[in-house]
Design an enzyme around this catalytic site. Structure first.
Site, short mmCIF file in Angstrom:
data_model
loop_
_atom_site.label_atom_id
_atom_site.label_comp_id
_atom_site.label_asym_id
_atom_site.label_seq_id
_atom_site.Cartn_x
_atom_site.Cartn_y
_atom_site.Cartn_z
N TYR A 38 -10.10 4.24 8.16
CA TYR A 38 -10.92 3.26 8.36
C TYR A 38 -11.19 2.40 7.31
CZ TYR A 38 -15.07 5.17 5.67
OH TYR A 38 -15.90 5.32 4.74
N ARG A 57 -5.34 -1.83 1.21
CA ARG A 57 -5.59 -0.27 1.12
C ARG A 57 -5.63 0.51 2.31
NH1 ARG A 57 -11.95 0.54 -0.86
NH2 ARG A 57 -12.41 -0.40 1.41
N ARG A 105 -5.08 19.81 21.86
CA ARG A 105 -5.72 20.14 20.63
C ARG A 105 -4.81 21.03 19.94
NH1 ARG A 105 -9.00 23.69 17.93
NH2 ARG A 105 -10.24 22.86 16.09
N HIS A 107 -4.16 21.76 15.47
CA HIS A 107 -4.02 21.06 14.11
C HIS A 107 -2.77 20.32 13.66
CE1 HIS A 107 -7.21 24.09 14.15
NE2 HIS A 107 -7.74 23.50 13.12
N LYS A 154 -9.08 6.60 2.18
CA LYS A 154 -10.45 6.14 2.99
C LYS A 154 -10.22 6.59 4.42
CE LYS A 154 -13.55 2.23 3.67
NZ LYS A 154 -14.72 3.08 2.95
N GLU A 187 -18.98 9.29 -7.84
CA GLU A 187 -19.23 7.71 -7.18
C GLU A 187 -20.51 7.93 -6.44
OE1 GLU A 187 -16.19 6.42 -4.50
OE2 GLU A 187 -15.53 8.61 -4.08
N LEU A 212 -12.74 6.66 -4.45
CA LEU A 212 -12.11 5.71 -3.54
C LEU A 212 -11.99 4.55 -4.46
CD1 LEU A 212 -11.68 5.26 -0.43
CD2 LEU A 212 -13.64 3.61 -0.59
#
Ligand code: PDD
Length: 297
Positions: A38, A57, A105, A107, A154, A187, A212
């Protein structure tokens, strides 16, 4: 009130929909596995702030997780602008997310690959509250950093960040500063962490897989260098932060907030510091705010 979101997935070739009717599948891998990335960008005066750095990014995050962009970057830029325009947001935050899509579903990645899911929405911010925080400063609480080893991506996988932020809020403070096993601050739960030493040097942790690569972090570094301030990208401990002259945090939504207390101890004189305030003003000045025209990339 912002009401229009954009959704593109296997069921929907890409459309603007009412935000409360914007649905994705219960089998979406973002929902099941946090298998997605995101971006959060500031919207200022109806334009996107530092769009190119965010898109760079975004591309790196996609690559790190072997995800593919659901649309070319230029088309995405159009969608981001159009989402802001349709919602009439002047000042706010734009959120966009891409997941590996909906599939039975398992993995492992779906084989064959499925259509990734893109969602975009924009939320107005109360600039008066933000500016008051920027003037008065905020307090932080330190907590062990319990996240995975690839914090440079991210990814939407944010459970340790969520728990840390909640612990901070339950303690009545704004943010959690996360601390690695060696006692160094990595951070914040959703922000980068900074101090200003008693000698006036600006210190922040160097880029690595531990943090990040914040877009506001990169702008603030540019601002500090333009102002010919001393900068050191190095680790710092909690006790160094507590005895620093000033401290602050940065993110696209906060831009830069002074940190005036750490674990209940005042930083400096317990007020927003002069270097911090100068950096905030200058950083905002050098950010690129996109207009309605698409830049050539
Ligand atoms: N958070 N560190 C972490 C862990 C973050 O989640 C963020 C951003 C930052 C600052 O990055 P930037 O300057 O690019 O916003 C640092 C966003 C705002 C969020 O998750 O809401």
């Amino acid at each position: 009130m912002s009401r229009i979101a954009f959704v593109k997935d296997a069921q929907n070739a890409g459309s603007y929909v009412s935000r409360d009717r914007a649905y994705v599948s219960i089998e979406d891998r973002g929902f099941l596995f946090s298998d997605g990335v995101y971006e959060v960008c500031e919207v200022r005066d109806g334009g996107l702030v530092d769009e190119e750095r965010h898109l760079d990014r975004y591309v790196s995050s996609l690559k790190a997780l072997k995800l593919v962009s659901p649309m070319p970057i230029r088309s995405l830029q159009l969608v981001l602008r159009e989402t802001i325009r349709r919602n009439h947001v002047r000042n706010g935050v734009l959120y966009f997310q891409v997941t590996r899509g909906a599939a039975r579903r398992d993995h492992a990645f779906p084989d064959p690959q499925v259509q990734p899911t893109l969602t975009v929405f924009v939320t107005p911010v109360n600039t008066a509250i933000r500016d008051a925080r920027a003037a008065a400063g905020v307090e932080v609480k330190t907590l062990p950093d319990e996240r995975w080893a690839r914090r440079d991506i991210k990814s939407t996988s944010l459970l340790p960040n969520v728990l840390a932020k909640q612990a901070a809020r339950e303690s009545g403070v704004y943010e959690a500063w996360l601390v690695d096993k060696a006692g160094f601050v990595t951070e914040g739960s959703s922000t980068n962490a900074w101090i200003v030493t008693n000698g006036g040097t600006i210190v922040t942790r160097p880029l690595s897989e531990d943090i990040l690569p914040g877009i506001s972090r990169s702008i603030i570094l540019d601002a500090a260098r333009s102002l010919q301030l001393e900068v050191e990208e190095r680790v710092f401990t909690v006790s160094e932060a507590k005895t620093a002259a000033e401290a602050f945090l940065s993110s696209s939504s906060a831009v830069l907030f002074p940190v005036v207390g750490i674990d209940g101890a005042a930083v400096g004189n317990g007020k927003a510091g002069p270097v911090t305030l100068r950096l905030r003003a200058f950083s905002r000045g050098i950010s690129q705010v996109s207009g309605v025209q698409l830049p050539s990339i």
